[in-house]
Design a protein around this motif. Structure first.
Motif, PDB file in Angstrom:
ATOM      1  N   ARG A   1       0.832  -1.201   0.000  1.00 24.45           N
ATOM      2  CA  ARG A   1       0.000   0.000   0.000  1.00 24.45           C
ATOM      3  C   ARG A   1       0.874   1.262   0.000  1.00 24.45           C
ATOM      4  O   ARG A   1       0.565   2.239  -0.673  1.00 24.45           O
ATOM      5  CB  ARG A   1      -0.922  -0.032   1.218  1.00 24.45           C
ATOM      6  CG  ARG A   1      -2.115   0.916   1.142  1.00 24.45           C
ATOM      7  CD  ARG A   1      -3.201   0.526   2.127  1.00 24.45           C
ATOM      8  NE  ARG A   1      -2.658   0.142   3.417  1.00 24.45           N
ATOM      9  CZ  ARG A   1      -2.922  -1.023   4.013  1.00 24.45           C
ATOM     10  NH1 ARG A   1      -3.723  -1.888   3.454  1.00 24.45           N
ATOM     11  NH2 ARG A   1      -2.391  -1.310   5.195  1.00 24.45           N
ATOM     12  N   ALA A   2       1.971   1.233   0.770  1.00 19.19           N
ATOM     13  CA  ALA A   2       2.888   2.375   0.805  1.00 19.19           C
ATOM     14  C   ALA A   2       3.506   2.619  -0.569  1.00 19.19           C
ATOM     15  O   ALA A   2       3.665   3.765  -1.006  1.00 19.19           O
ATOM     16  CB  ALA A   2       3.984   2.139   1.845  1.00 19.19           C
ATOM     17  N   LEU A   3       3.853   1.534  -1.280  1.00 18.12           N
ATOM     18  CA  LEU A   3       4.390   1.683  -2.635  1.00 18.12           C
ATOM     19  C   LEU A   3       3.383   2.344  -3.561  1.00 18.12           C
ATOM     20  O   LEU A   3       3.739   3.208  -4.374  1.00 18.12           O
ATOM     21  CB  LEU A   3       4.773   0.307  -3.195  1.00 18.12           C
ATOM     22  CG  LEU A   3       6.150  -0.249  -2.850  1.00 18.12           C
ATOM     23  CD1 LEU A   3       6.274  -1.668  -3.375  1.00 18.12           C
ATOM     24  CD2 LEU A   3       7.244   0.624  -3.440  1.00 18.12           C
TER      25      LEU A   3
ATOM     26  N   VAL B   1      -6.508   6.668   3.095  1.00 19.41           N
ATOM     27  CA  VAL B   1      -7.846   7.255   3.268  1.00 19.41           C
ATOM     28  C   VAL B   1      -7.774   8.779   3.176  1.00 19.41           C
ATOM     29  O   VAL B   1      -8.613   9.420   2.533  1.00 19.41           O
ATOM     30  CB  VAL B   1      -8.442   6.823   4.622  1.00 19.41           C
ATOM     31  CG1 VAL B   1      -9.788   7.503   4.837  1.00 19.41           C
ATOM     32  CG2 VAL B   1      -8.594   5.300   4.670  1.00 19.41           C
ATOM     33  N   VAL B   2      -6.762   9.373   3.816  1.00 17.55           N
ATOM     34  CA  VAL B   2      -6.594  10.834   3.783  1.00 17.55           C
ATOM     35  C   VAL B   2      -6.365  11.312   2.350  1.00 17.55           C
ATOM     36  O   VAL B   2      -6.949  12.317   1.918  1.00 17.55           O
ATOM     37  CB  VAL B   2      -5.416  11.249   4.692  1.00 17.55           C
ATOM     38  CG1 VAL B   2      -5.075  12.724   4.501  1.00 17.55           C
ATOM     39  CG2 VAL B   2      -5.753  10.972   6.146  1.00 17.55           C
ATOM     40  N   VAL B   3      -5.512  10.608   1.616  1.00 22.38           N
ATOM     41  CA  VAL B   3      -5.228  10.993   0.227  1.00 22.38           C
ATOM     42  C   VAL B   3      -6.500  10.940  -0.619  1.00 22.38           C
ATOM     43  O   VAL B   3      -6.768  11.843  -1.416  1.00 22.38           O
ATOM     44  CB  VAL B   3      -4.138  10.073  -0.366  1.00 22.38           C
ATOM     45  CG1 VAL B   3      -4.010  10.290  -1.878  1.00 22.38           C
ATOM     46  CG2 VAL B   3      -2.794  10.330   0.309  1.00 22.38           C
TER      47      VAL B   3
ATOM     48  N   ALA C   1      12.067   4.010   8.878  1.00 22.75           N
ATOM     49  CA  ALA C   1      11.320   4.529   7.724  1.00 22.75           C
ATOM     50  C   ALA C   1      10.386   3.495   7.095  1.00 22.75           C
ATOM     51  O   ALA C   1       9.188   3.748   6.920  1.00 22.75           O
ATOM     52  CB  ALA C   1      12.297   5.064   6.673  1.00 22.75           C
ATOM     53  N   GLU C   2      10.908   2.321   6.765  1.00 24.34           N
ATOM     54  CA  GLU C   2      10.081   1.327   6.062  1.00 24.34           C
ATOM     55  C   GLU C   2       8.965   0.782   6.960  1.00 24.34           C
ATOM     56  O   GLU C   2       7.822   0.627   6.518  1.00 24.34           O
ATOM     57  CB  GLU C   2      10.954   0.168   5.549  1.00 24.34           C
ATOM     58  CG  GLU C   2      11.848   0.519   4.374  1.00 24.34           C
ATOM     59  CD  GLU C   2      13.033   1.369   4.780  1.00 24.34           C
ATOM     60  OE1 GLU C   2      13.491   1.225   5.943  1.00 24.34           O
ATOM     61  OE2 GLU C   2      13.496   2.188   3.961  1.00 24.34           O
TER      62      GLU C   2
ATOM     63  N   GLY D   1       3.180   0.994   8.303  1.00 25.35           N
ATOM     64  CA  GLY D   1       2.177   1.132   9.349  1.00 25.35           C
ATOM     65  C   GLY D   1       1.170   2.241   9.098  1.00 25.35           C
ATOM     66  O   GLY D   1      -0.016   2.098   9.412  1.00 25.35           O
ATOM     67  N   VAL D   2       1.640   3.373   8.545  1.00 27.92           N
ATOM     68  CA  VAL D   2       0.746   4.530   8.349  1.00 27.92           C
ATOM     69  C   VAL D   2       0.074   4.523   6.978  1.00 27.92           C
ATOM     70  O   VAL D   2      -0.764   5.386   6.701  1.00 27.92           O
ATOM     71  CB  VAL D   2       1.514   5.857   8.523  1.00 27.92           C
ATOM     72  CG1 VAL D   2       2.167   5.928   9.889  1.00 27.92           C
ATOM     73  CG2 VAL D   2       2.561   6.044   7.422  1.00 27.92           C
ATOM     74  N   SER D   3       0.426   3.561   6.138  1.00 31.55           N
ATOM     75  CA  SER D   3      -0.078   3.582   4.765  1.00 31.55           C
ATOM     76  C   SER D   3      -1.602   3.488   4.690  1.00 31.55           C
ATOM     77  O   SER D   3      -2.229   4.104   3.818  1.00 31.55           O
ATOM     78  CB  SER D   3       0.556   2.447   3.952  1.00 31.55           C
ATOM     79  OG  SER D   3       0.236   1.184   4.518  1.00 31.55           O
TER      80      SER D   3
END
Length: 429
Positions: A51-53, A134-136, A121-122, A127-129
């Motif tokens: 999801r982060a990617l 949702v925010v994006v 970082a990774e 974790g925050v992805s």
């Protein structure tokens, strides 16, 4: 004074500070995380990394959404704090609110979460992805409108933006990481050169590394068969171009093994028939010549060599004139460095280093090879060889003994043959 409204406002301020810390840490984690490490984790089944990617593919939209959320909660928290302290302390509450909120935002909403995000970082990005995705999505319409407005304002000042551009090109990012690792002693010079050499294949053309036609050893198809065999056996090369009449008229390429087999078979047949070898025609065993244009990239040519199952090509210009030749080994040497075998002439090394640090260099040595050997940064945009670089910088054909200083290096012409610089002494200034 300390009624329900006070505690509600105080609680809201701390919740907003926590949200601000979350947005600040998320921005740092998602921008600092290595996409390569995230890809590795995603391939192992980490959904957060995958999801982060995905959300970092459009970095402009991601940063815009996070900044929008961060500014909203910071401004709202500051406004609530100002109202709260003004109610408690009157007009002096504005100054107190400013000082206290600056301290709280700096420590708990900026430094602390960003320090953690950089350290992990990774992990933090994965974790925050979920919440950030949702925010994006929630702020996407507003961010799109802001992006359009910003581009319109920049366009008024003559600044053009590419919506599909990345902050850093992937190749530049890899090169920077390798050079940084080398300077810190983590990456060996040979490893750095191999990786950068492989990345450069798509940017460089065959005329940059080919053997110039003046150095090509050729066989005259009209020579006596015995002389041809002697030349082929004494040559350090396995494949030799065959010409007839002029060097420009290449009629094929002969392989030493093919020539030896054919002449042995003809010799045996001649002895049985009582004849001789004088009628042997080398064109009967020569392979067709493979010509390529000078603008072919090394990456494309390597693929062609592998596809055609051949290792040898002749390079021509736009008019069809012979410029030089290139082999698969030449391309591989751009990745792994010089490949020498027992037949190579080790006495013809292209450089040597003296005790005082001066480099004695053959004029025909390529700038890239010298940069790799000496770990220098001589420019190779205007010339391929060291001699060509000196000619470009001097704008004359220098005499032996002349000294020039440019590009941060001192060049002394030690030897010149006709109009060609054959040996140079180079010192880094």
């Amino acid at each position: 004074m300390f009624d329900t409204a006070f505690w509600t406002s105080a609680a809201a301020i701390f919740v907003l500070l926590a949200c601000s810390g979350f947005f600040s840490g998320s921005e740092t984690a998602l921008t600092a995380a290595s996409r390569g490490k995230l890809r590795t984790q995603a391939d192992k089944g980490n959904k957060g990394a995958a999801r982060a990617l995905k959300i970092t593919e459009d970095s402009e939209r991601l940063i815009g959404s996070v900044l929008l959320g961060n500014n909203l909660v910071n401004i709202l928290a500051t406004s609530l704090a100002t109202a709260l302290f003004t109610r408690l302390f009157g007009e002096s509450g504005v100054a107190m609110a400013t000082l206290i909120m600056t301290f709280l935002v700096l420590i708990f909403a900026e430094v602390l979460p960003k320090t953690y995000a950089i350290t992990n970082a990774e992990t933090a990005a994965a974790g925050v992805s979920g919440p950030i995705a949702v925010v994006v999505k929630l702020f996407s319409p507003i961010v799109s409108a802001v992006r359009a407005l910003v581009r319109a304002i920049l366009k008024l000042f003559g600044v053009q933006t590419d919506p599909d551009s990345h902050i850093l090109a992937l190749r530049e990012e890899i090169e920077g990481a390798l050079n940084l690792g080398h300077s810190e002693g983590v990456v060996e010079k040979e490893d750095r050169d191999r990786i950068l050499g492989a990345l450069d294949l798509g940017e460089r053309t065959v005329d940059e590394i080919m053997l110039h036609r003046s150095k090509i050893e050729m066989i005259d198809a009209d020579d006596d068969p015995g002389k041809i065999l002697e030349q082929c056996l004494s040559s350090p090369h396995t494949r030799l171009p065959v010409y007839r009449g002029t060097y420009e008229n290449i009629i094929g390429v002969i392989h030493a093994k093919d020539l030896a087999r054919a002449m042995y078979a003809r010799s045996a047949a001649s002895e049985m028939a009582g004849g001789d070898m004088s009628t042997f025609d080398i064109t009967e065993v020569a392979m067709p010549a493979y010509f390529i244009p000078e603008v072919t990239t090394l990456d494309d040519q390597m693929r062609e060599f592998l596809r055609k199952h051949t290792h040898f090509a002749l390079v021509v210009d736009e008019y069809g004139a012979l410029l030089g030749l290139i082999t698969l080994e030449d391309i591989l040497e751009e990745i792994v460095g010089e490949i020498a075998d027992e037949f190579d002439d080790h006495e013809a090394d292209q450089y040597s280093v003296e005790k005082n640090g001066d480099w004695i260099v053959d004029g025909g040595m390529t700038i890239r090879d010298l940069n790799r050997a000496a770990d220098w940064g001589l420019p190779d945009e205007e010339a391929n060889t060291v001699a060509g670089l000196v000619l470009h910088g001097a704008q004359i054909i220098p005499n032996e003994g002349q000294v020039f200083s440019f590009y941060g290096y001192r060049f002394e012409v030690m030897q010149r043959l006709d109009n060609r610089i054959t040996k140079l002494r180079i010192r880094r200034l």
